[in-house]
Structures are given as C-alpha cells and as structure tokens.
Design a protein around this motif. Structure first.
Motif, PDB file in Angstrom:
ATOM      1  N   HIS A  74     134.689  57.035  36.873  1.00 50.29           N
ATOM      2  CA  HIS A  74     135.785  57.410  35.821  1.00 50.29           C
ATOM      3  C   HIS A  74     136.572  58.373  36.397  1.00 50.29           C
ATOM      4  O   HIS A  74     137.738  58.454  36.404  1.00 50.29           O
ATOM      5  CB  HIS A  74     135.266  57.763  34.476  1.00 50.29           C
ATOM      6  CG  HIS A  74     136.095  57.836  33.550  1.00 50.29           C
ATOM      7  ND1 HIS A  74     136.293  59.294  33.203  1.00 50.29           N
ATOM      8  CD2 HIS A  74     137.250  57.305  32.902  1.00 50.29           C
ATOM      9  CE1 HIS A  74     137.231  59.371  32.360  1.00 50.29           C
ATOM     10  NE2 HIS A  74     137.793  58.006  32.139  1.00 50.29           N
ATOM     11  N   PRO A  75     136.154  59.518  36.853  1.00 46.93           N
ATOM     12  CA  PRO A  75     136.749  60.684  37.334  1.00 46.93           C
ATOM     13  C   PRO A  75     137.550  60.305  38.712  1.00 46.93           C
ATOM     14  O   PRO A  75     138.740  60.804  38.681  1.00 46.93           O
ATOM     15  CB  PRO A  75     135.798  61.713  37.534  1.00 46.93           C
ATOM     16  CG  PRO A  75     134.423  61.347  37.433  1.00 46.93           C
ATOM     17  CD  PRO A  75     134.502  59.936  36.575  1.00 46.93           C
ATOM     18  N   GLN A  76     137.127  59.410  39.434  1.00 52.87           N
ATOM     19  CA  GLN A  76     137.817  59.306  40.649  1.00 52.87           C
ATOM     20  C   GLN A  76     138.874  58.201  40.053  1.00 52.87           C
ATOM     21  O   GLN A  76     140.136  58.299  40.795  1.00 52.87           O
ATOM     22  CB  GLN A  76     136.817  58.338  41.695  1.00 52.87           C
ATOM     23  CG  GLN A  76     136.004  59.514  42.249  1.00 52.87           C
ATOM     24  CD  GLN A  76     135.276  58.788  43.428  1.00 52.87           C
ATOM     25  OE1 GLN A  76     135.698  57.708  44.072  1.00 52.87           O
ATOM     26  NE2 GLN A  76     134.481  59.466  44.263  1.00 52.87           N
ATOM     27  N   GLN A  77     138.756  57.268  39.505  1.00 56.98           N
ATOM     28  CA  GLN A  77     139.515  56.436  38.993  1.00 56.98           C
ATOM     29  C   GLN A  77     140.704  57.172  38.312  1.00 56.98           C
ATOM     30  O   GLN A  77     141.986  56.664  38.501  1.00 56.98           O
ATOM     31  CB  GLN A  77     139.332  55.281  37.909  1.00 56.98           C
ATOM     32  CG  GLN A  77     140.035  54.131  37.739  1.00 56.98           C
ATOM     33  CD  GLN A  77     140.900  54.411  36.585  1.00 56.98           C
ATOM     34  OE1 GLN A  77     140.608  55.310  35.496  1.00 56.98           O
ATOM     35  NE2 GLN A  77     142.231  53.911  36.360  1.00 56.98           N
ATOM     36  N   ARG A  78     140.471  58.217  37.356  1.00 59.73           N
ATOM     37  CA  ARG A  78     141.559  58.760  36.391  1.00 59.73           C
ATOM     38  C   ARG A  78     142.296  59.458  37.766  1.00 59.73           C
ATOM     39  O   ARG A  78     143.481  59.639  37.208  1.00 59.73           O
ATOM     40  CB  ARG A  78     140.709  59.854  35.560  1.00 59.73           C
ATOM     41  CG  ARG A  78     141.856  60.579  34.713  1.00 59.73           C
ATOM     42  CD  ARG A  78     140.843  61.255  33.601  1.00 59.73           C
ATOM     43  NE  ARG A  78     140.117  62.310  34.387  1.00 59.73           N
ATOM     44  CZ  ARG A  78     139.161  62.930  33.595  1.00 59.73           C
ATOM     45  NH1 ARG A  78     138.992  62.526  32.522  1.00 59.73           N
ATOM     46  NH2 ARG A  78     138.313  63.828  34.334  1.00 59.73           N
ATOM     47  N   ALA A  79     141.805  60.381  38.456  1.00 55.86           N
ATOM     48  CA  ALA A  79     142.471  60.999  39.749  1.00 55.86           C
ATOM     49  C   ALA A  79     143.427  59.977  40.328  1.00 55.86           C
ATOM     50  O   ALA A  79     144.571  60.472  40.565  1.00 55.86           O
ATOM     51  CB  ALA A  79     141.534  61.769  40.543  1.00 55.86           C
ATOM     52  N   ARG A  80     143.046  58.991  40.526  1.00 55.59           N
ATOM     53  CA  ARG A  80     144.113  58.085  41.345  1.00 55.59           C
ATOM     54  C   ARG A  80     145.133  57.583  40.473  1.00 55.59           C
ATOM     55  O   ARG A  80     146.238  57.378  40.987  1.00 55.59           O
ATOM     56  CB  ARG A  80     143.255  56.849  41.988  1.00 55.59           C
ATOM     57  CG  ARG A  80     142.098  56.783  42.992  1.00 55.59           C
ATOM     58  CD  ARG A  80     141.400  55.767  43.027  1.00 55.59           C
ATOM     59  NE  ARG A  80     142.177  54.627  43.600  1.00 55.59           N
ATOM     60  CZ  ARG A  80     141.835  53.113  43.917  1.00 55.59           C
ATOM     61  NH1 ARG A  80     140.398  52.805  43.830  1.00 55.59           N
ATOM     62  NH2 ARG A  80     142.737  52.382  44.265  1.00 55.59           N
ATOM     63  N   SER A  81     144.767  57.413  39.238  1.00 54.38           N
ATOM     64  CA  SER A  81     145.924  56.789  38.335  1.00 54.38           C
ATOM     65  C   SER A  81     146.949  58.040  38.156  1.00 54.38           C
ATOM     66  O   SER A  81     148.071  57.710  38.227  1.00 54.38           O
ATOM     67  CB  SER A  81     145.234  56.521  36.972  1.00 54.38           C
ATOM     68  OG  SER A  81     146.058  55.924  35.966  1.00 54.38           O
ATOM     69  N   GLU A  82     146.266  59.083  37.950  1.00 58.05           N
ATOM     70  CA  GLU A  82     147.400  60.552  37.803  1.00 58.05           C
ATOM     71  C   GLU A  82     148.144  60.495  38.760  1.00 58.05           C
ATOM     72  O   GLU A  82     149.372  60.944  38.921  1.00 58.05           O
ATOM     73  CB  GLU A  82     146.296  61.486  37.210  1.00 58.05           C
ATOM     74  CG  GLU A  82     145.765  61.382  36.044  1.00 58.05           C
ATOM     75  CD  GLU A  82     145.288  62.585  35.270  1.00 58.05           C
ATOM     76  OE1 GLU A  82     144.929  63.530  36.266  1.00 58.05           O
ATOM     77  OE2 GLU A  82     144.867  62.607  34.128  1.00 58.05           O
ATOM     78  N   ALA A  83     147.521  60.480  40.183  1.00 56.73           N
ATOM     79  CA  ALA A  83     148.091  60.748  41.348  1.00 56.73           C
ATOM     80  C   ALA A  83     149.324  59.700  41.379  1.00 56.73           C
ATOM     81  O   ALA A  83     150.307  59.915  42.014  1.00 56.73           O
ATOM     82  CB  ALA A  83     147.502  60.804  42.404  1.00 56.73           C
ATOM     83  N   ALA A  84     148.830  58.390  41.127  1.00 54.24           N
ATOM     84  CA  ALA A  84     150.126  57.241  41.249  1.00 54.24           C
ATOM     85  C   ALA A  84     151.268  57.611  40.281  1.00 54.24           C
ATOM     86  O   ALA A  84     152.298  57.362  40.716  1.00 54.24           O
ATOM     87  CB  ALA A  84     149.304  56.193  41.201  1.00 54.24           C
ATOM     88  N   ILE A  85     150.803  57.959  39.272  1.00 51.18           N
ATOM     89  CA  ILE A  85     151.874  58.193  38.114  1.00 51.18           C
ATOM     90  C   ILE A  85     152.785  59.433  38.633  1.00 51.18           C
ATOM     91  O   ILE A  85     153.862  59.137  38.393  1.00 51.18           O
ATOM     92  CB  ILE A  85     151.308  58.374  36.666  1.00 51.18           C
ATOM     93  CG1 ILE A  85     150.608  57.152  36.233  1.00 51.18           C
ATOM     94  CG2 ILE A  85     152.293  58.929  35.982  1.00 51.18           C
ATOM     95  CD1 ILE A  85     149.655  57.291  34.929  1.00 51.18           C
TER      96      ILE A  85
END
Length: 233
Positions: A74-85
């Motif tokens: 979850h934290p890794q996926q959230r970080a990837r998502s926020e970076a992409a956004i």
C-alpha cells in the motif's frame, strides 16, 4: 418576488472534480496489482471502485483472489500513484474559471491525503480561491462514503449541512454528501467516468448532472436561491 439565498457554502471533491487524476491513479494501481493477480479478472473486479480509498480496494482484491499482498504494497503503490499524478495530471478543463466566477465560499473535501490535495490546488491554480479550507481523509475517523469529511467542512465554515452544495464525481463521494444532508451536483466530465455513471448517480439521489465545468456557475446560481415563497418561515 426577490429570491432568497438557500446555499451558503460550495464544497468540491478534488480527484475527478478539480484534477483529472483518477485515470492516472487507476492505471498505476492496475499495473501494481497485475504483478500478483490476473489482469483481466482484476479489471472486472475494479469496475465501479473509483472514489474508494486504496486500502478498501486492496482489501477487496485480497478477499476476491484469496491472497495477501506484501506489507509494504500500500505505501509503495500510493507513492507511485502520487508521483505519477505529480508528473502527469492536468486540471479539469475550465474548473478555475468556473470556481472563480461563483460567489460562494469554497471548501475542499477529499478522500485523498492533505498534501496531495494541496498539490492539486496549486497545480490547478485554485489554492487562493479555497477560503474555508482543505478537509482530507486523515482528518476524520471514517472516510467517504461516510459523511464525516463533509460534516467537518460544514462545521468549520459554520454552515448547516442543508445549506451546502457539493460537486462530486463518484458514487462514494455522492453517498457521503447526501448522507450529510447536502445537495449534490454530479460531475461527469473527467476521463475515467463511464457512460452509464450518470444513471448511477441519479439512482443515489443526485438530481443535477453536468459534463462540462462551464455549466457549473449557472447551475450553482440557480440552486443557491429559492423564490421567497418557497422559504420556510
């Protein structure tokens, strides 16, 4: 007969209303989960989940596939998502001009984290327009579809829930606002919205739908005033 104001606060969701981010976060989530589960079956499972917090979506995936995702997923996926956004997202077309032309105080109520909403407001050049504040998932015990974040925004503004008008794109968010006792405008103009979504919102009780932010100011003005004869004594 002079119309009487019936709405004192405009509250907007962030993702899918201010910024066209849901399609990005959904893509990143699918890419991350496809490393663990079949993509085709995953696509079917994820239909209709936008607006939910990612933890709730991941719980559905684990239950459906009978798996346990890594602790740090979850934290890794959230970080990837926020970076992409941060890299890719654009403001919803016309949202800045629309909100600047509306003569109501503005609050933001989101299931995203406060820092992500803050960035979205900067990206869409709306931070100075938000005169009531940002209200995010970590500030309440229960995120949307519970009404907590909307009730918090209304309380901070000193406005009764029934005098708040909300702009939402997701069924989750619309449910939260309606449960709070607020009137809802459904926005259908973001990239991730499926063709049938308007009917989904209508079935929840959302009476007003728009597909373009240029429609918002006139609709808000119309909904913000009642004929004097319709105002309760």
């Amino acid at each position: 007969m002079t119309p009487v104001r019936s709405i004192d606060l405009l509250i907007c969701d962030c993702d899918g209303v201010l910024i066209d981010s849901e399609i990005i976060s959904g893509r990143v989530l699918r890419e991350s989960l496809a490393e663990y589960v079949p993509l085709e079956e995953l696509e079917v499972l994820l239909n209709g989940t936008f607006g939910l917090q990612s933890r709730d979506i991941l719980a559905r995936v684990e239950a459906h596939f009978g798996i346990r995702l890594p602790e740090d997923f979850h934290p890794q996926q959230r970080a990837r998502s926020e970076a992409a956004i941060h890299r890719e997202v654009n403001a919803i077309a016309g949202v800045r001009d629309a909100l600047l032309s509306i003569d109501l105080p503005l609050a933001i109520a989101s299931n995203s984290r406060y820092t992500a909403v803050e960035h979205a407001l900067q990206r869409s050049e709306l931070r100075e327009r938000v005169d009531i504040g940002i209200f995010a998932a970590e500030q309440v015990e229960r995120p949307k579809p519970a009404p907590d974040v909307y009730l918090l925004a209304a309380k901070a503004a000193g406005v009764a829930p029934q005098r708040c008008l909300v702009v939402e794109d997701s069924a989750t968010g619309a449910t939260a606002a309606l449960t709070a006792g607020m009137q809802v405008i459904g926005f259908l103009g973001a990239s991730h919205i499926p063709p049938e979504h308007g009917e989904t919102l209508r079935q929840l009780g959302v009476e007003h739908l728009i597909g373009d932010m240029r429609e918002l100011p006139a609709l808000v003005r119309r909904l913000s005033y009642l004929p004097a004869a319709d105002v309760l004594p």
